[in-house]
Design a protein around this motif. Sequence first.
Motif, short mmCIF file in Angstrom:
data_model
loop_
_atom_site.label_atom_id
_atom_site.label_comp_id
_atom_site.label_asym_id
_atom_site.label_seq_id
_atom_site.Cartn_x
_atom_site.Cartn_y
_atom_site.Cartn_z
N UNK A 41 17.61 -37.48 8.74
CA UNK A 41 16.40 -38.27 8.76
C UNK A 41 16.51 -39.37 9.81
N UNK A 42 15.44 -39.58 10.47
CA UNK A 42 15.36 -40.65 11.44
C UNK A 42 14.09 -41.44 11.14
N UNK A 43 14.27 -42.66 10.72
CA UNK A 43 13.14 -43.52 10.36
C UNK A 43 12.22 -42.83 9.35
N UNK A 44 12.84 -42.15 8.38
CA UNK A 44 12.09 -41.49 7.32
C UNK A 44 11.45 -40.17 7.71
N UNK A 45 11.74 -39.67 8.89
CA UNK A 45 11.17 -38.41 9.37
C UNK A 45 12.24 -37.33 9.43
N UNK A 46 11.87 -36.13 9.08
CA UNK A 46 12.78 -34.99 9.18
C UNK A 46 12.91 -34.58 10.64
N UNK A 47 14.14 -34.38 11.09
CA UNK A 47 14.39 -34.00 12.48
C UNK A 47 14.94 -32.58 12.52
N UNK A 48 14.30 -31.75 13.34
CA UNK A 48 14.72 -30.35 13.48
C UNK A 48 15.04 -30.10 14.95
N UNK A 49 16.22 -29.55 15.20
CA UNK A 49 16.62 -29.18 16.56
C UNK A 49 16.36 -27.69 16.73
N UNK A 50 15.69 -27.34 17.83
CA UNK A 50 15.40 -25.94 18.14
C UNK A 50 16.27 -25.55 19.33
N UNK A 51 17.07 -24.51 19.14
CA UNK A 51 17.97 -24.03 20.18
C UNK A 51 17.46 -22.70 20.73
N UNK A 52 16.90 -22.68 21.93
CA UNK A 52 16.58 -21.40 22.56
C UNK A 52 17.89 -20.77 23.02
#
Length: 74
Positions: free
Chosen positions: A1-12
């Motif tokens: 979480x970053x500042x209450x937001x879910x963070x998703x990393x997308x790897x092509x």
Amino acid sequence: MYKGKKVIAVLPAYNAALTLEKTYKEIPFDLVDEVILCDDASKDNTSDLAREIGIEHVITHQTNKGYGGNQKSL
């Protein structure tokens, strides 16, 4: 979480089996909640390796879409 937001990393990925694990280990999981790998029809075992190292969300294209998904030029 970053500042209450879910963070998703997308790897092509395309034929990334040799570098995938190293790249995955460099993701800052203190900030990133989930990882999605999008395998663009690799000829090696990129998708299988992604699952083995713990990537839960693996999208595998059956044909290579290329950079930008083979969008037609204007």
